[in-house]
Design an enzyme around this catalytic site. Structure first.
Site: not given
Ligand code: COS
Length: 382
Positions: A124, A279, A337, A363
């Site tokens: 991703l 403690q 510690i 993540e």
């Molecule tokens: N489950 C299902 N659908 C989801 C969801 C979830 N957990 N999170 C978001 N969606 C959906 C939303 O409902 C939205 O749908 P609609 O377009 O139909 O309304 C769409 O996906 C877009 O979501 P959102 O507007 O929340 O997206 P953003 O870009 O604003 O933000 C975050 C999303 C910041 C939460 C996301 O990009 C994120 O988790 N980033 C971190 C990524 C990560 O963990 N990276 C690590 C790499 S992998 S090791």
């Protein structure tokens, strides 16, 4: 499907013994060599660890989320590099396929994923799409019976060994956000796919991350995972689950560190008595224990909710936020510690201190978890 209690306890006991007898003695060596030995990987295969979360019909153990978390806690009681070997097959590398794959896709790949013959990886993150994961720029252009992929992915766990990648790529360039992104199952051996060098990291030596580069990689249409434009949601749902798994490892490392602190504090004497009798040392142990118990309770509650079919986006983010921050504090107190011994390599505490730092980043960073928790709470009205 949940196991009966006796089988569950046997599984946990087997893994606890494997961790104590096979993995813990290999921790320092694995870190020094930056390599998990092949014989350990083979033993993990024999124990079925690669297939913990894969449904039984495809040869996995088909554990519930709660059971997977309990196993994660056990695996957390040693260097997290060992868990990383199986981590992508159990979590982010396989779960898109498990949740959204067609019958054909599942039948083709899941048996190999469950046995560990097929290593999976989740692609991703990109140079310009980290926390803002909806901004992926890797392109997938439909051309006849295949999508042509171009672009690059960054910091991809297990890419060096992977046979199968779940890749998020933009199929619609006119849409900036997530709805222009699709997910693909991309076998490693497709022409045009290359994997970069293993990055030097702060901790978790033995676990590897790489760039993955796509140059005109033709991915058959039947390898698309979910519909066009559904890739971002696939990724988010995979991460909801992955965040719980990571939390369980945080709880495991914390419990291990607390046990190490207790043993050291009982043995180490200053001012004529074991430092466990002071403690101020007890206060640090009490804080660590309290926080580890809280994280464990939150993890189990969230896992059970997920097993009951509830959406746990908020709760999984809160669990990961709390558990990853918690283990950072526990590791910091452990160094304190242990004192000077906590700062030198021989005792292993400084290694775990470095190892756990990534939990607050991958993540989803702690700040992204805060964003998710706040958004969902505001949406729910409390
Ligand atoms: N489950 C299902 N659908 C989801 C969801 C979830 N957990 N999170 C978001 N969606 C959906 C939303 O409902 C939205 O749908 P609609 O377009 O139909 O309304 C769409 O996906 C877009 O979501 P959102 O507007 O929340 O997206 P953003 O870009 O604003 O933000 C975050 C999303 C910041 C939460 C996301 O990009 C994120 O988790 N980033 C971190 C990524 C990560 O963990 N990276 C690590 C790499 S992998 S090791």
């Amino acid at each position: 499907m949940a196991l009966d209690l006796e089988t569950r306890n046997q599984l946990i006991e087997t893994i606890r013994r494997f961790v104590a007898e096979r993995l813990r003695p290999m921790e320092a060596q694995t870190a020094d060599d930056n390599l998990v030995p092949d014989e350990i990987v083979a033993e993990m295969r024999d124990l079925g660890l690669f297939g913990l979360s894969i449904p039984e019909e495809f040869g996995g153990l088909g554990l519930s989320m709660e059971e997977e978390c309990l196993v994660g806690v056990e695996l957390g009681c040693t260097s997290p590099a060992f868990r990383s070997v199986i981590g992508t097959n159990v979590g982010i590398g396989s779960q898109g396929l498990v949740m959204f794959g067609t019958d054909e896709q599942k039948a083709r790949w899941l048996p190999g994923v469950a046995s560990g013959e097929i290593i999976t990886s989740f692609a991703l993150t990109e140079p310009e799409a980290g926390s803002d994961s909806a901004a992926v720029q890797t392109r997938a252009v439909l051309d006849g019976d295949a999508y042509v992929l171009n672009g690059s992915k960054r910091f991809i766990t297990n890419a060096g060994k992977a046979h199968l990648f779940t890749v998020m790529a933009r199929t619609n360039p006119d849409v900036k956000g997530g709805s222009g992104v699709s997910a693909f199952l991309v076998p490693r051996d497709l022409p045009g796919l290359t994997v970069g060098k293993s990055e030097k990291k702060m901790g978790q030596q033995g676990a590897h991350i790489h760039d993955v580069i796509f140059e005109n990689v033709r991915v058959p249409v039947e390898n698309r995972l979910g519909g066009e434009g559904e890739g971002f949601k696939v990724a988010m749902q995979v991460l909801d689950r992955g965040r719980l798994h990571i939390s369980s490892v945080c709880v495991g490392v914390a419990e291990r560190l607390i046990a190490d602190c207790v043993a050291y504090a009982n043995e180490r004497k200053q001012f004529g008595k074991p430092i466990a009798e002071f403690q101020l040392i007890q206060g640090m142990i009490a804080d660590s224990k309290t926080e580890a118990l809280a994280a464990r309770a939150l993890m189990l509650e969230t896992a059970r909710k997920r097993d009951a079919g509830e959406t746990v986006t908020l709760e999984a983010a809160a669990t990961k936020y709390y558990a990853s921050e918690m283990v950072g504090r526990v590791a910091d107190r452990a160094v304190q510690i242990f004192g000077g011994a906590g700062y030198v390599a021989d005792y292993g505490v400084e290694r775990l201190y470095r190892d756990v730092r990534i939990f607050r980043i991958y993540e989803g960073t702690s700040q992204i978890q805060q964003v998710i928790i706040a958004r969902e709470t505001l949406k729910r009205g409390g």
